[in-house]
Write an enzyme that holds these catalytic residues in place. Structure first.
Site, PDB file in Angstrom:
ATOM      1  N   THR A 188      71.277  25.060   7.556  1.00 24.07           N
ATOM      2  CA  THR A 188      72.120  24.156   8.350  1.00 24.07           C
ATOM      3  C   THR A 188      71.499  22.775   8.303  1.00 24.07           C
ATOM      4  O   THR A 188      70.266  22.655   8.453  1.00 24.07           O
ATOM      5  CB  THR A 188      72.296  24.559   9.827  1.00 24.07           C
ATOM      6  OG1 THR A 188      72.867  23.449  10.539  1.00 24.07           O
ATOM      7  CG2 THR A 188      71.016  24.943  10.526  1.00 24.07           C
ATOM      8  N   ARG A 195      74.390  18.978  16.418  1.00 22.31           N
ATOM      9  CA  ARG A 195      75.171  19.442  17.567  1.00 22.31           C
ATOM     10  C   ARG A 195      74.308  19.562  18.824  1.00 22.31           C
ATOM     11  O   ARG A 195      74.601  18.989  19.845  1.00 22.31           O
ATOM     12  CB  ARG A 195      75.746  20.808  17.229  1.00 22.31           C
ATOM     13  CG  ARG A 195      77.126  21.050  17.761  1.00 22.31           C
ATOM     14  CD  ARG A 195      77.456  22.496  17.684  1.00 22.31           C
ATOM     15  NE  ARG A 195      77.696  22.985  16.348  1.00 22.31           N
ATOM     16  CZ  ARG A 195      78.884  23.049  15.758  1.00 22.31           C
ATOM     17  NH1 ARG A 195      79.936  22.579  16.383  1.00 22.31           N
ATOM     18  NH2 ARG A 195      79.022  23.565  14.568  1.00 22.31           N
TER      19      ARG A 195
HETATM   20  O1  F6P Z   1      76.933  22.708  10.261  1.00 24.46           O
HETATM   21  C1  F6P Z   1      76.544  21.965  11.373  1.00 24.46           C
HETATM   22  C2  F6P Z   1      77.444  20.785  11.527  1.00 24.46           C
HETATM   23  O2  F6P Z   1      77.285  19.967  10.416  1.00 24.46           O
HETATM   24  C3  F6P Z   1      77.202  20.032  12.839  1.00 24.46           C
HETATM   25  O3  F6P Z   1      76.200  19.104  12.775  1.00 24.46           O
HETATM   26  C4  F6P Z   1      78.563  19.457  13.114  1.00 24.46           C
HETATM   27  O4  F6P Z   1      78.746  19.271  14.491  1.00 24.46           O
HETATM   28  C5  F6P Z   1      79.495  20.491  12.597  1.00 24.46           C
HETATM   29  O5  F6P Z   1      78.798  21.188  11.588  1.00 24.46           O
HETATM   30  C6  F6P Z   1      80.791  19.969  12.024  1.00 24.46           C
HETATM   31  O6  F6P Z   1      81.554  21.071  11.638  1.00 24.46           O
HETATM   32  P1  F6P Z   1      82.938  21.028  10.872  1.00 24.46           P
HETATM   33  O7  F6P Z   1      82.629  20.999   9.416  1.00 24.46           O
HETATM   34  O8  F6P Z   1      83.602  22.300  11.284  1.00 24.46           O
HETATM   35  O9  F6P Z   1      83.649  19.795  11.310  1.00 24.46           O
END
Ligand code: F6P
Length: 377
Positions: A158, A204
């Site tokens: 991540t 997040r």
């Molecule tokens: O994978 C983690 C992340 O990149 C977070 O930092 C972010 O809040 C989220 O995913 C965004 O997710 P999505 O791609 O569903 O908008």
């Protein structure tokens, strides 16, 4: 249904084979049934995933195993959408971001039916093991399956870098590099226009990305979820910076940061995804902070939300090597029946950590960073 081990399958599928002199069926009929493992990537994509998939494939094929790529994370488990991975169809992707398998934020533990469907992939496809590459959500599903006796190994990835019990997650280094390079670019325009630039990063619940990107990119204020800040801190900082002769400011703020006194009017109450997460960029913390600082200080301000740019690009050397090492270790763990574990980076070693220690937890920015954040302000 408890998992049938490879040894059981030899016995079950070839019951007519007699065991001689106490030798196991495996010894008598080597390679009659090939070991078959699955690999999937779940949650937000990131650079370095293809290196892990490539390493899993190469290492498994070297053992004469079959590797099944499961499409789109747990969604592909439910739909049993798979394809066979080979050295030829995985090798080329060592320098490409994203995931060649696709990803999703599907949560198969939400209903009993989905969970039962997810577990049936082992029997239906005849998987002897599964490697789940993902963040806390994907790994918590892996933990649930492992708890029910399914042979699973997790691999942490991540860009947020917040999976517990590992020193680093695949994707973080590349994303931090992207932030740092972006700040360098924003600096020249901020300087030219004598502006405050607020750079909003992902992250997040944890401030790893904001901290690393901000420190490496030379920002002058970094706000992370782990450290309380108030609007007043920012106003004082900008004023004293301009009064000291600097005619611009670069402020980095993590999307999940809370700033006392900042009114996030645009924050909407949204329904979360299947794991309950809302899209934090809609809080507009960066934009709101920029507008408020302009009003409070009189200096012109702009916000730059880096968003999904942070998840793209070619993986850095660190992420390529980390992805490769963790992929390799995952196959080693399956081979050694070290099931229910995550491949964790501990210093320079890759070691097993029980998936039960991961579920529902977040690794916050280490407090040793707080002093750096204070010093470079
Ligand atoms: O994978 C983690 C992340 O990149 C977070 O930092 C972010 O809040 C989220 O995913 C965004 O997710 P999505 O791609 O569903 O908008």
């Amino acid at each position: 249904m408890p998992f049938t081990s490879i040894d059981d399958r030899y016995c079950k599928e070839l019951p007519h084979q007699p065991a001689l002199n106490g030798l196991s069926y495996k010894c008598l009929i080597p390679n009659v049934i090939k070991v078959k493992i699955g690999v999937l990537t779940g949650g937000g994509d990131c650079p370095g995933l293809n290196n892990a998939i490539r390493a899993v494939t190469r290492s498994a094929i070297e053992r004469d195993w079959t590797v099944i790529g499961i499409r789109n994370g747990w969604a592909g488990v439910l739909a049993q959408e798979t394809s066979t991975l080979t050295i030829e169809n995985t090798d080329r992707f060592f320098d490409v971001g994203g995931t060649l398998l696709g990803s999703s934020r599907t949560n198969p533990t939400r209903t009993r039916e989905d969970y039962a469907k997810a577990t049936s992939i082992f029997g239906d496809i005849g998987l002897d093991g599964l490697i789940a590459i993902g963040g806390d959500d994907t790994l918590s599903v892996a933990g649930a399956l492992a708890g029910d006796g399914f042979p699973i190994v997790g691999v942490p990835k991540t860009i947020d870098n917040d999976v517990p019990e590992t020193d680093a997650c695949i994707g973080y280094d590349t994303a931090a590099e992207t932030i740092s390079i972006s700040i360098e670019r924003l600096r020249t325009t901020s300087m030219s226009h004598h502006r405050i630039t607020v750079v909003e990063t992902m992250g997040r619940q944890a401030g790893w990305l904001a901290a690393a990107g901000g420190i490496a990119g030379g920002s002058d204020f970094i706000a992370v979820p782990e450290v309380k800040t108030s609007l007043d801190d920012f106003v004082q900082h900008v004023r004293s910076r301009y009064e000291a002769g600097q005619s611009y400011s670069i402020i980095v703020v993590a999307e999940g940061a809370t700033i006392d006194g900042l009114n996030l009017e645009s924050a909407e109450v949204q329904e979360g995804d299947e794991f309950g997460h809302v899209i934090l960029s809609t809080r507009s913390v960066g934009e709101t902070l920029a507008r408020t600082l302009e009003n409070e200080t009189g200096y012109e301000a702009r916000a730059s939300v880096l968003g999904h740019l942070q998840r793209g690009g070619s993986p850095t050397t660190f992420d390529r090597v980390l992805g490769t090492r963790l992929g390799l270790a995952a196959v080693d763990f399956l081979d050694g029946k070290t099931h229910g574990q995550m491949t964790a980076l501990h210093g320079s070693l890759v070691e097993p950590v029980p998936l039960t220690l991961i579920a529902g937890k977040t690794r916050a920015l280490h407090p040793s960073y707080f002093e750096l954040l204070r010093l470079f302000k």
